[in-house]
Design an enzyme around this catalytic site. Structure first.
Site, PDB file in Angstrom:
ATOM      1  N   THR A  21      -5.733  10.890 -16.814  1.00 45.42           N
ATOM      2  CA  THR A  21      -5.186  11.061 -15.791  1.00 45.42           C
ATOM      3  C   THR A  21      -3.619  11.189 -16.781  1.00 45.42           C
ATOM      4  O   THR A  21      -3.121  12.242 -16.259  1.00 45.42           O
ATOM      5  CB  THR A  21      -4.649  10.420 -14.248  1.00 45.42           C
ATOM      6  OG1 THR A  21      -4.496   8.690 -14.779  1.00 45.42           O
ATOM      7  CG2 THR A  21      -6.080  10.103 -13.522  1.00 45.42           C
ATOM      8  N   HIS A  23      -2.068   1.786 -20.177  1.00 46.28           N
ATOM      9  CA  HIS A  23      -0.121   1.927 -19.590  1.00 46.28           C
ATOM     10  C   HIS A  23      -0.812  -0.396 -19.062  1.00 46.28           C
ATOM     11  O   HIS A  23      -2.366  -0.594 -19.641  1.00 46.28           O
ATOM     12  CB  HIS A  23       0.540   1.980 -18.525  1.00 46.28           C
ATOM     13  CG  HIS A  23      -0.015   1.927 -16.921  1.00 46.28           C
ATOM     14  ND1 HIS A  23      -0.797   0.640 -16.174  1.00 46.28           N
ATOM     15  CD2 HIS A  23      -0.477   3.207 -16.676  1.00 46.28           C
ATOM     16  CE1 HIS A  23      -0.625   1.129 -15.278  1.00 46.28           C
ATOM     17  NE2 HIS A  23      -1.634   2.617 -15.332  1.00 46.28           N
ATOM     18  N   HIS A  63      -4.047  -1.062 -17.048  1.00 40.56           N
ATOM     19  CA  HIS A  63      -4.861  -0.817 -17.998  1.00 40.56           C
ATOM     20  C   HIS A  63      -5.527  -2.074 -18.309  1.00 40.56           C
ATOM     21  O   HIS A  63      -6.431  -2.686 -18.984  1.00 40.56           O
ATOM     22  CB  HIS A  63      -5.720   0.076 -18.487  1.00 40.56           C
ATOM     23  CG  HIS A  63      -5.198   0.448 -17.438  1.00 40.56           C
ATOM     24  ND1 HIS A  63      -4.242   1.963 -17.711  1.00 40.56           N
ATOM     25  CD2 HIS A  63      -6.061   1.681 -16.770  1.00 40.56           C
ATOM     26  CE1 HIS A  63      -4.544   3.043 -17.387  1.00 40.56           C
ATOM     27  NE2 HIS A  63      -5.264   2.783 -15.701  1.00 40.56           N
ATOM     28  N   LYS A  72      -4.009   4.773  -3.082  1.00 37.33           N
ATOM     29  CA  LYS A  72      -2.937   5.905  -3.245  1.00 37.33           C
ATOM     30  C   LYS A  72      -2.385   6.331  -2.660  1.00 37.33           C
ATOM     31  O   LYS A  72      -3.221   6.797  -0.831  1.00 37.33           O
ATOM     32  CB  LYS A  72      -2.875   7.687  -4.141  1.00 37.33           C
ATOM     33  CG  LYS A  72      -4.130   7.015  -6.166  1.00 37.33           C
ATOM     34  CD  LYS A  72      -2.512   6.848  -6.231  1.00 37.33           C
ATOM     35  CE  LYS A  72      -2.477   6.130  -7.731  1.00 37.33           C
ATOM     36  NZ  LYS A  72      -1.038   6.693  -9.001  1.00 37.33           N
ATOM     37  N   ARG A 103      -4.394  13.258  -5.999  1.00 33.61           N
ATOM     38  CA  ARG A 103      -3.412  13.399  -7.138  1.00 33.61           C
ATOM     39  C   ARG A 103      -3.477  14.806  -7.235  1.00 33.61           C
ATOM     40  O   ARG A 103      -4.768  15.302  -6.924  1.00 33.61           O
ATOM     41  CB  ARG A 103      -4.796  12.380  -8.217  1.00 33.61           C
ATOM     42  CG  ARG A 103      -5.086  10.510  -8.010  1.00 33.61           C
ATOM     43  CD  ARG A 103      -5.719  10.427  -8.915  1.00 33.61           C
ATOM     44  NE  ARG A 103      -6.137   9.260  -8.646  1.00 33.61           N
ATOM     45  CZ  ARG A 103      -4.837   7.945  -9.288  1.00 33.61           C
ATOM     46  NH1 ARG A 103      -4.185   8.649 -10.490  1.00 33.61           N
ATOM     47  NH2 ARG A 103      -5.604   6.581  -8.964  1.00 33.61           N
ATOM     48  N   GLN A 146     -18.486   7.009  -8.778  1.00 33.74           N
ATOM     49  CA  GLN A 146     -18.156   5.924  -8.962  1.00 33.74           C
ATOM     50  C   GLN A 146     -19.285   5.018  -9.007  1.00 33.74           C
ATOM     51  O   GLN A 146     -20.195   4.229 -10.114  1.00 33.74           O
ATOM     52  CB  GLN A 146     -16.953   5.226  -8.721  1.00 33.74           C
ATOM     53  CG  GLN A 146     -17.081   3.414  -9.530  1.00 33.74           C
ATOM     54  CD  GLN A 146     -15.937   2.831  -8.927  1.00 33.74           C
ATOM     55  OE1 GLN A 146     -14.558   3.602  -8.822  1.00 33.74           O
ATOM     56  NE2 GLN A 146     -15.868   1.924  -9.356  1.00 33.74           N
ATOM     57  N   ASP A 155      -8.782  -4.088  -6.447  1.00 35.87           N
ATOM     58  CA  ASP A 155      -8.526  -2.830  -5.372  1.00 35.87           C
ATOM     59  C   ASP A 155      -9.700  -1.786  -5.746  1.00 35.87           C
ATOM     60  O   ASP A 155      -9.918  -0.853  -5.286  1.00 35.87           O
ATOM     61  CB  ASP A 155      -7.870  -2.044  -5.702  1.00 35.87           C
ATOM     62  CG  ASP A 155      -7.856  -0.865  -7.539  1.00 35.87           C
ATOM     63  OD1 ASP A 155      -8.458  -1.909  -8.125  1.00 35.87           O
ATOM     64  OD2 ASP A 155      -7.286  -0.080  -7.113  1.00 35.87           O
ATOM     65  N   LYS A 186       5.264  -5.011  -9.423  1.00 31.71           N
ATOM     66  CA  LYS A 186       3.818  -5.118  -9.618  1.00 31.71           C
ATOM     67  C   LYS A 186       4.031  -4.983 -11.203  1.00 31.71           C
ATOM     68  O   LYS A 186       4.745  -4.622 -12.193  1.00 31.71           O
ATOM     69  CB  LYS A 186       3.799  -3.308  -8.991  1.00 31.71           C
ATOM     70  CG  LYS A 186       2.498  -3.258  -9.732  1.00 31.71           C
ATOM     71  CD  LYS A 186       2.097  -1.825  -8.713  1.00 31.71           C
ATOM     72  CE  LYS A 186       0.274  -1.023  -8.864  1.00 31.71           C
ATOM     73  NZ  LYS A 186      -0.142  -0.429  -8.619  1.00 31.71           N
ATOM     74  N   LYS A 210       5.018  -2.351 -14.489  1.00 37.89           N
ATOM     75  CA  LYS A 210       6.138  -1.260 -13.731  1.00 37.89           C
ATOM     76  C   LYS A 210       7.810  -1.630 -14.120  1.00 37.89           C
ATOM     77  O   LYS A 210       7.969  -3.031 -13.499  1.00 37.89           O
ATOM     78  CB  LYS A 210       5.935  -0.940 -12.317  1.00 37.89           C
ATOM     79  CG  LYS A 210       4.815  -0.366 -11.504  1.00 37.89           C
ATOM     80  CD  LYS A 210       4.837   1.389 -12.360  1.00 37.89           C
ATOM     81  CE  LYS A 210       3.383   1.878 -11.595  1.00 37.89           C
ATOM     82  NZ  LYS A 210       3.279   3.469 -12.141  1.00 37.89           N
ATOM     83  N   THR A 211       8.716  -0.590 -14.458  1.00 42.12           N
ATOM     84  CA  THR A 211       9.735  -1.356 -14.685  1.00 42.12           C
ATOM     85  C   THR A 211      10.409   0.345 -14.251  1.00 42.12           C
ATOM     86  O   THR A 211       9.980   1.148 -13.638  1.00 42.12           O
ATOM     87  CB  THR A 211      10.284  -1.082 -15.854  1.00 42.12           C
ATOM     88  OG1 THR A 211       9.884   0.617 -16.665  1.00 42.12           O
ATOM     89  CG2 THR A 211       9.147  -1.740 -16.787  1.00 42.12           C
TER      90      THR A 211
END
Length: 417
Positions: free
Chosen positions: A45, A50, A53, A87, A91, A180, A201, A236, A239-240
């Site tokens: 995507t 990041h 992962h 989500k 997407r 999947q 998740d 989370k 994330k920043t």
């Protein structure tokens, strides 16, 4: 004390990677015999993975270190559909050219953690577009779709949460969990895959794949998930305020990556050392015992070790040295992140707000203006109090740069070009 027979599950357990296992005893026997072939999927995507992962990549790393065979599955096919898990909206559907470019870009990070090759325990990389793209829809519905209950599919969190919030769930997204599951069956048939890992998740999707394998006659399949990480303060992981913490150097400079780990909350240091470094557990235990100001040394070790895994030891040591020079010695480290600005533009006068936006320290002039009001930004270590201030040629230091600072920890150099 060992709680499992296999090194694989013992390592994952003592380091905090395990949330759920579909059949712990069966998987333990398989791992003890060195027969685990495991995959984790990564949709394409964006051009970089990041920190979110990184947990799963580390799981594959330890799998290989303890005798298993890793498969990194690139989602060249499933990215065309979009995973609805976690989500609130559909997407964006990406063009195939973009998906392929993203796939090429994100592949580079895996070689830092895994050994690829043709050997029995070597990692392999495959793309699910290989079997998903040629599918005949009618045949797929008949051969695979008939094994799925719509009642169960709707009950899965990925679908249920969207429906409960009365947010649209497209039919193409609804099919994601079937694709999947089918990935798992194809990998089992083609490569002998017998384990799928992922974040918690993904548990529903993974269990669906295990069940589909049973219905379609594969060997026994297993599932294992890791926790979705939150920091001690409830934020989370990864994330920043500035956005995601990317793994590719062209998306986030190694120095900024090092700083992300250096700024870890005190309560998270021990946990993150176990999850995101390969340091021995006795060394981690020693670092966990540090208290007060000494815990900063543990944070530096975490930052350097985590950065070395992604960017190499040389970049990690350079980042650590830059931080030492900038913060501990108060000097201007020319190895700080640098943004080039046309020399004529600086000579003509560059507004300080625009400069901070151009440097990537502020998302907008408004954000930079608020930072001025809060006495949070400096130019060449001089506090800026006037939002109308202008940066010019006179601000260029002897090193040929202009240092912009946001608080005490974020610094960028403007370099005339």
């Amino acid at each position: 004390m060992r709680s499992h027979n296999s090194d694989f599950l013992n390592v994952l357990s003592e380091r905090g990677f395990i949330q759920q296992i579909s059949d712990a005893e069966g998987l333990d026997r398989l791992a003890a015999a060195g027969e685990v072939v495991c995959y984790i999927g990564y949709d394409c995507t964006g051009p970089s993975l990041h920190v979110g992962h990184l947990l799963s990549i580390m799981m594959l790393h330890w799998l290989q270190r303890t005798g298993g065979k890793p498969i990194t599955l690139m989602g060249g096919g499933t990215t065309r559909v979009g995973d609805p898990s976690g989500k609130d909206e559909t997407r964006k559907i990406l063009p195939i050219e973009t998906i392929n470019a993203n796939k090429t870009s994100i592949q580079q990070v895996f070689s830092r953690f895994l050994t690829f090759g043709d050997g029995q325990g070597d990692a392999i990389m495959v793309d699910n577009a290989e079997w998903l793209a040629p599918l005949n829809y009618i045949e797929f519905l008949r051969d695979v779709g008939r094994h799925f209950s719509v009642n169960r599919m709707i009950a899965m969190d990925s679908a249920k949460l969207r429906l409960e919030r009365e947010q649209e769930l497209s039919f193409i997204e609804f099919n994601y969990q079937i694709l999947q599951s089918y990935d798992y069956v194809e990998l089992a048939r083609r490569y002998g895959c017998n384990l799928q890992m992922g974040g918690s998740d993904q548990w529903g999707n993974i269990v669906n794949g295990v069940d589909l394998g049973r219905r379609m006659g594969t060997h026994q399949l297993y599932g294992l998930t890791c926790p979705l990480l939150m920091t001690a303060s409830g934020a989370k992981m990864g994330k920043t305020a500035a956005g995601a913490v990317w793994l590719n150097a062209d998306s986030l400079a190694p120095y900024d990556y090092w700083q992300y780990w250096r700024n870890t909350e005190d309560a998270d240091v021990g946990r993150f050392l176990k999850l995101f470094t390969t340091l021995p557990m006795d060394e981690i235990a020693r670092l966990e015992r540090l208290e007060g100001a000494e815990i900063n040394e543990a944070k530096k070790v975490l930052a350097t070790e985590a950065t070395a895994l992604v960017h190499g030891s040389e970049e990690a040591e350079r980042a650590a040295a830059t931080a030492q020079k900038t913060f501990a010695e108060g000097a201007l480290a020319t190895t700080l992140p640098t943004v080039e600005i046309a020399e004529a533009e600086i000579a003509a006068g560059l507004g300080v707000l625009a400069a901070f936006v151009r440097a990537g320290l502020a998302a907008s002039n408004g954000e930079a203006r608020r930072a001025v009001s809060n006495n949070a930004i400096s130019v060449n270590d001089a506090r800026i109090t006037d939002p109308q201030a202008v940066i010019g040629s006179a601000d260029i230091t002897a090193e040929g740069v202009i240092k912009l600072s946001w608080g005490k920890k974020k610094h960028v150099l403007l370099k005339p070009a």
